[in-house]
Design an enzyme around this catalytic site. Structure first.
Site, PDB file in Angstrom:
ATOM      1  N   SER A   1       0.524  -1.318  -0.198  1.00 39.02           N
ATOM      2  CA  SER A   1      -0.321   0.313  -0.270  1.00 39.02           C
ATOM      3  C   SER A   1       0.930   1.172  -0.401  1.00 39.02           C
ATOM      4  CB  SER A   1      -0.676  -0.422   1.101  1.00 39.02           C
ATOM      5  OG  SER A   1      -1.404   0.995   1.276  1.00 39.02           O
TER       6      SER A   1
ATOM      7  N   TYR B   1      -2.073  -1.338  10.687  1.00 34.05           N
ATOM      8  CA  TYR B   1      -2.114  -1.398   9.256  1.00 34.05           C
ATOM      9  C   TYR B   1      -1.352  -1.333   7.914  1.00 34.05           C
ATOM     10  CZ  TYR B   1      -4.137  -1.437   4.164  1.00 34.05           C
ATOM     11  OH  TYR B   1      -4.241  -1.892   2.624  1.00 34.05           O
TER      12      TYR B   1
END
Length: 279
Positions: A171, A184
């Site tokens: 990401s 995350y």
């Protein structure tokens, strides 16, 4: 304060007001993945769904793992079959090591091997501060995003021939960070390091390992995590000033899975709306 998601995570495409664009109906297949076997985690919706559809169009037989979003998964399978492709659905929780190994076993039992492994499934929990992260969510986030990737890849490698490809979904948060997604973001940074390290480890096996680091994309997971106001502005902070659609990300996976990327390993592609990450 722990932020309450508007959907049960990881979210369902069915419950989204604006459905993600997952299929490029103008795409002209070139047979780039003809007769390949692809295992995709999180392939029922969002980026994984778009990747599964594109892979199938290019000739791959696709195995789609998902948690419990049966309706989303069936719609993906139906669309793949509409294009003349073949898809096998295997539901289950990849935070469980035993299931991860069963997922690979079922794939190999059905198709005989794995040519392309896409470790795509993930989860996230927004919090306002580090102090708000619960141990339960911390452990679960690492189990789904990192541990499962390692467990599945461990099991898959003996069934992957020379020339195979592994693609891991990281990401933009691995490079930019995110104040509301601390754990995350940490998992996504770990995925970058794992991708680079595994690529070096598998050089002699002639298996390429690369990653894709999407920016803000209109997916069930992203929109389920935000509140309605957050979704209204999702992606506006990128240079392109909008969220991306899954269909705009899937071609990165096709490139890395195909012979077009034969000279690439240990790399990460960045379909992120124009953000410069220098990583």
């Amino acid at each position: 304060m722990v932020m309450k998601p508007i959907q049960t995570l990881p979210g369902s495409e069915k419950q989204m007001d604006h459905k993600p664009i997952v299929d490029d109906i103008t795409h002209q297949p070139a047979g780039k993945l003809k007769n390949k076997i692809a295992l995709i985690t999180g392939g029922d919706s969002g980026i994984g769904k778009s990747v599964a559809i594109l892979f199938a169009k290019e000739g791959a037989k696709v195995v789609i793992n998902y948690l419990n979003e049966h309706e989303d998964a069936q719609s993906t399978k139906t669309l793949i079959e509409k294009y003349g492709g073949e898809a096998l659905l295997i539901p289950g929780d990849i935070s469980n090591e035993t299931f991860c190994r069963q997922l690979v076993e079922k794939t190999v039992k059905h198709f005989g091997r794995i040519d392309i492994l896409v470790n795509n499934a993930g989860t996230q929990h927004q919090t306002q501060s580090l102090e708000d992260i619960t141990t339960e969510n911390l452990i679960h986030t690492f189990q789904v995003n990192v541990f499962a990737m390692i467990w599945i890849t461990q099991s898959a490698l003996p069934h992957m021939p020379k020339g195979s490809a592994i693609i891991n979904t990281t990401s933009v948060t691995a490079y930019q960070g995110n104040a509301l997604l601390l754990d995350y973001s940490a998992t996504k940074g770990a995925i970058v390091a794992f991708t680079r390290s595994l690529s070096a480890s598998l050089i002699n096996k002639e298996i390429r390992v690369n990653g894709v680091a999407p920016g803000p994309i209109w997916t069930p997971l992203a929109t389920a995590t935000n509140d309605k106001e957050g979704n209204k502005h999702h992606g506006e902070n990128t240079p392109l000033q909008r969220a991306g659609e899954p269909v705009e990300v899937a071609p990165s996976y096709l490139f890395l899975a195909s012979k077009d990327a034969s000279y690439m390993t240990g790399q990460v592609l960045h379909p992120n709306g124009g953000s410069i990450i220098n990583g």
